[in-house]
Design an enzyme around this catalytic site. Structure first.
Site, mmCIF file in Angstrom:
data_model
loop_
_atom_site.group_PDB
_atom_site.id
_atom_site.type_symbol
_atom_site.label_atom_id
_atom_site.label_comp_id
_atom_site.label_asym_id
_atom_site.label_seq_id
_atom_site.Cartn_x
_atom_site.Cartn_y
_atom_site.Cartn_z
ATOM 1 N N LYS A 67 0.836 -1.218 0.000
ATOM 2 C CA LYS A 67 0.000 0.000 0.000
ATOM 3 C C LYS A 67 0.865 1.260 0.000
ATOM 4 O O LYS A 67 1.739 1.408 0.842
ATOM 5 C CB LYS A 67 -0.926 0.006 1.221
ATOM 6 C CG LYS A 67 -1.873 1.221 1.253
ATOM 7 C CD LYS A 67 -2.670 1.291 2.529
ATOM 8 C CE LYS A 67 -2.161 2.286 3.515
ATOM 9 N NZ LYS A 67 -2.168 3.699 3.137
ATOM 10 N N LEU A 101 -4.271 -0.045 7.490
ATOM 11 C CA LEU A 101 -3.068 0.765 7.629
ATOM 12 C C LEU A 101 -3.525 2.205 7.465
ATOM 13 O O LEU A 101 -4.344 2.508 6.607
ATOM 14 C CB LEU A 101 -2.052 0.443 6.520
ATOM 15 C CG LEU A 101 -1.148 -0.777 6.681
ATOM 16 C CD1 LEU A 101 -0.223 -0.881 5.485
ATOM 17 C CD2 LEU A 101 -0.331 -0.734 7.954
ATOM 18 N N ASP A 102 -2.993 3.099 8.290
ATOM 19 C CA ASP A 102 -3.381 4.508 8.214
ATOM 20 C C ASP A 102 -3.167 5.073 6.814
ATOM 21 O O ASP A 102 -2.301 4.610 6.075
ATOM 22 C CB ASP A 102 -2.547 5.360 9.186
ATOM 23 C CG ASP A 102 -2.708 4.902 10.614
ATOM 24 O OD1 ASP A 102 -3.774 4.376 10.929
ATOM 25 O OD2 ASP A 102 -1.761 5.069 11.390
ATOM 26 N N TYR A 103 -3.903 6.112 6.518
ATOM 27 C CA TYR A 103 -3.781 6.855 5.265
ATOM 28 C C TYR A 103 -2.321 7.248 4.993
ATOM 29 O O TYR A 103 -1.835 7.139 3.878
ATOM 30 C CB TYR A 103 -4.658 8.112 5.391
ATOM 31 C CG TYR A 103 -4.744 8.979 4.156
ATOM 32 C CD1 TYR A 103 -5.532 8.603 3.068
ATOM 33 C CD2 TYR A 103 -4.058 10.195 4.091
ATOM 34 C CE1 TYR A 103 -5.636 9.406 1.943
ATOM 35 C CE2 TYR A 103 -4.154 11.005 2.958
ATOM 36 C CZ TYR A 103 -4.943 10.605 1.896
ATOM 37 O OH TYR A 103 -5.031 11.404 0.780
ATOM 38 N N THR A 105 0.376 5.825 6.220
ATOM 39 C CA THR A 105 1.309 4.708 6.404
ATOM 40 C C THR A 105 1.337 3.844 5.154
ATOM 41 O O THR A 105 0.301 3.533 4.579
ATOM 42 C CB THR A 105 0.887 3.861 7.628
ATOM 43 O OG1 THR A 105 0.870 4.698 8.783
ATOM 44 C CG2 THR A 105 1.859 2.721 7.872
#
Length: 242
Positions: A67, A101-103, A105
């Protein structure tokens, strides 16, 4: 023959626990008849409906994505931002990410349409280890590292002990690269842990998920998991390193 709740979970409709709830609430029909018993088994020939919608038995898919930052860990976004499923236009099944997963990260995230598999991997009881590498502001003292290793007090409780390794230090820029291995999956956990010890994250990446890594992949690349990897993940989640 397979248990009805397992068939519903495999179709990606709900987790097995949620499927059991739907059965008990009388929202599931088999061959036109409402079924409320959890022990019931069905075959490929049986017609299953969940809340009036016929169940389409999709082939299970298991995917690994590197990602990029600036992508939402969801199947869709109401603000029309890029989501992880956008990287798989060729997949016909209804896939969704396992965890998030955070935006901001980057790194390894798994996607599937297998509700039972996703539930096992996300359940806090099954301690699947995840490895993060963070660039942080400042250079932590040994006592701060020990705090992470013992567990940090956050607003939603103390974290489980982390495995920590300082990979490199830049004294001139006063930054540090640190590796954390954790098995919990709280919201923005790594960022909050490092903030709690006074070293906010500048950049964060998930390098590994259990034994899976990003070798050979560039940002935005993906691959299918092999059947052996899926079996390994399932076994690891259910039995750990015992």
């Amino acid at each position: 023959m397979e248990r009805l709740q397992k068939v519903i979970a495999h179709a990606g409709v709900a987790s097995r626990r949620k499927a059991e709830q739907l059965i008990l609430e009388g929202k599931v029909k088999v061959n036109g008849k409402v079924v409320k018993e959890l022990g019931i088994k069905v075959t490929d020939q049986d017609r299953v409906e969940v809340e009036g919608v016929p169940l389409e038995r999709e082939e299970p898919v298991y995917l690994l994505l590197y990602k990029p930052t600036g992508v939402i860990s969801a199947a869709k976004d109401d603000k029309s931002r890029k989501v992880v499923t956008d990287f798989f236009p060729y997949i016909k099944q209804r896939i969704y990410p396992i965890g998030r997963l955070d935006y901001d990260t980057s790194g390894l995230i798994l996607l599937t349409n297998d509700g039972e598999f996703a539930n096992i991997l996300m359940h806090p009881r099954y301690e699947v280890e995840k490895t993060y590498v963070a660039k942080i502001k400042g250079i932590p003292l040994r006592e701060k590292v020990r705090q992470l290793e013992k567990g940090v007090h956050l607003e939603d409780g103390k974290t489980a002990p982390a495995k920590v390794k300082v990979l490199s230090v830049d004294k001139k820029k006063q930054t540090c690269i640190i590796e954390l291995k954790i098995h919990e999956g709280r919201n923005r956990q790594v960022r909050r842990m490092l903030e709690a010890i006074g070293h906010p994250v500048q950049k964060l990446k998930r390098e590994q998920y259990a034994f899976l890594d990003l070798k050979g992949l560039a940002t935005g690349d993906s691959r299918e998991l092999s059947p052996h990897e899926v079996k390994q993940l399932r076994a690891l989640a259910l039995h750990g390193n015992k």
